[in-house]
Design a protein around this motif. Structure first.
Motif, mmCIF file in Angstrom:
data_model
loop_
_atom_site.group_PDB
_atom_site.id
_atom_site.type_symbol
_atom_site.label_atom_id
_atom_site.label_comp_id
_atom_site.label_asym_id
_atom_site.label_seq_id
_atom_site.Cartn_x
_atom_site.Cartn_y
_atom_site.Cartn_z
ATOM 1 N N SER A 1 0.620 -0.684 0.428
ATOM 2 C CA SER A 1 -0.072 -0.003 -0.038
ATOM 3 C C SER A 1 0.766 1.217 -0.127
ATOM 4 O O SER A 1 1.668 1.354 0.560
ATOM 5 N N SER A 2 0.258 1.905 -0.682
ATOM 6 C CA SER A 2 1.036 3.303 -0.781
ATOM 7 C C SER A 2 0.830 4.177 0.628
ATOM 8 O O SER A 2 0.801 5.204 1.448
ATOM 9 N N ASP A 3 -0.228 3.969 1.692
ATOM 10 C CA ASP A 3 -0.983 4.323 2.878
ATOM 11 C C ASP A 3 0.195 3.842 3.632
ATOM 12 O O ASP A 3 -0.843 2.669 3.920
ATOM 13 N N SER A 4 0.879 4.047 4.351
ATOM 14 C CA SER A 4 1.589 3.076 5.390
ATOM 15 C C SER A 4 0.656 3.166 6.858
ATOM 16 O O SER A 4 0.485 2.066 7.746
ATOM 17 N N ASN B 1 -0.177 -0.774 8.273
ATOM 18 C CA ASN B 1 -0.122 -0.783 9.396
ATOM 19 C C ASN B 1 -1.121 -1.388 10.386
ATOM 20 O O ASN B 1 -1.306 -2.373 11.314
ATOM 21 N N GLU B 2 -3.222 -0.634 9.917
ATOM 22 C CA GLU B 2 -4.032 -0.912 10.751
ATOM 23 C C GLU B 2 -3.845 -2.789 9.869
ATOM 24 O O GLU B 2 -4.698 -3.306 10.939
ATOM 25 N N LEU B 3 -3.870 -2.685 9.087
ATOM 26 C CA LEU B 3 -4.367 -4.104 8.618
ATOM 27 C C LEU B 3 -3.160 -4.923 8.780
ATOM 28 O O LEU B 3 -3.124 -6.384 9.283
ATOM 29 N N ALA B 4 -1.796 -4.403 9.348
ATOM 30 C CA ALA B 4 -0.683 -5.854 9.172
ATOM 31 C C ALA B 4 -0.814 -5.880 10.768
ATOM 32 O O ALA B 4 -1.509 -7.474 10.965
ATOM 33 N N LEU B 5 -2.010 -5.227 11.502
ATOM 34 C CA LEU B 5 -1.906 -5.320 13.078
ATOM 35 C C LEU B 5 -3.753 -6.458 12.568
ATOM 36 O O LEU B 5 -3.413 -6.866 13.580
ATOM 37 N N ARG B 6 -3.984 -6.362 12.136
ATOM 38 C CA ARG B 6 -5.605 -7.397 11.686
ATOM 39 C C ARG B 6 -5.112 -8.743 10.789
ATOM 40 O O ARG B 6 -5.626 -9.760 11.273
#
Length: 148
Positions: A85-88, A92-97
């Motif tokens: 993603s170009s939106d960090s 990061n929010e998706l990585a936590l999920r």
């Protein structure tokens, strides 16, 4: 055995209607399996659901990021995953999920000796590398000695 597993999963995908974009056709008497990209494959296909540890990449189309996350987390394996993603902040929010032992953002497969690496679910228990990995390979002994 691993060569046969990868070849079988790719063949099953092909028989199920998937499109082989490149690779998928090992030649000769070697155990070399070519880099293979498989499109038009469903999330339910064995190539997607199983850890094949080979150079065959299934490409699953999605139109809703929430659905993609549900599919990823519904997989019985959880060694690693990547989010591009170009939106960090979103990444990061998706990585936590995302339910995986290691998650890369905007890259995939980089393993560092100072960072723990390991899977969850059917992808294993525990980690290697980092302090956490060292601790898992140690037997701690405490000796308490008092003057007699």
């Amino acid at each position: 055995m691993q060569f046969d597993k990868v070849a079988s999963l790719v063949e099953q995908a092909k028989q199920g209607g998937a499109t082989i974009l490149c690779g998928g056709d090992p030649r000769g008497e070697t155990l070399f399996y070519p880099i293979t990209l498989v499109a038009d494959i469903t999330n339910e296909a064995a190539l997607v659901q199983e850890e094949q540890f080979g150079p065959a990449l299934p490409i699953v189309k999605y139109s809703d990021i929430e659905q993609a996350l549900v599919w990823a987390n519904d997989n019985p394996n959880g060694l690693g995953g990547s989010i591009w993603s170009s939106d960090s902040d979103v990444a990061n929010e998706l990585a936590l999920r995302l339910e995986a032992g290691t998650i890369w953002i905007n890259r995939h497969g980089l393993i560092q000796p100072n960072a723990p690496f390991g899977g969850i679910k059917q992808s294993g228990v525990g980690v290697e590398f980092g302090i956490e990995g060292l601790n898992q390979n140690m037997n701690i002994k405490t000796v308490l000695s008092y003057p007699s």
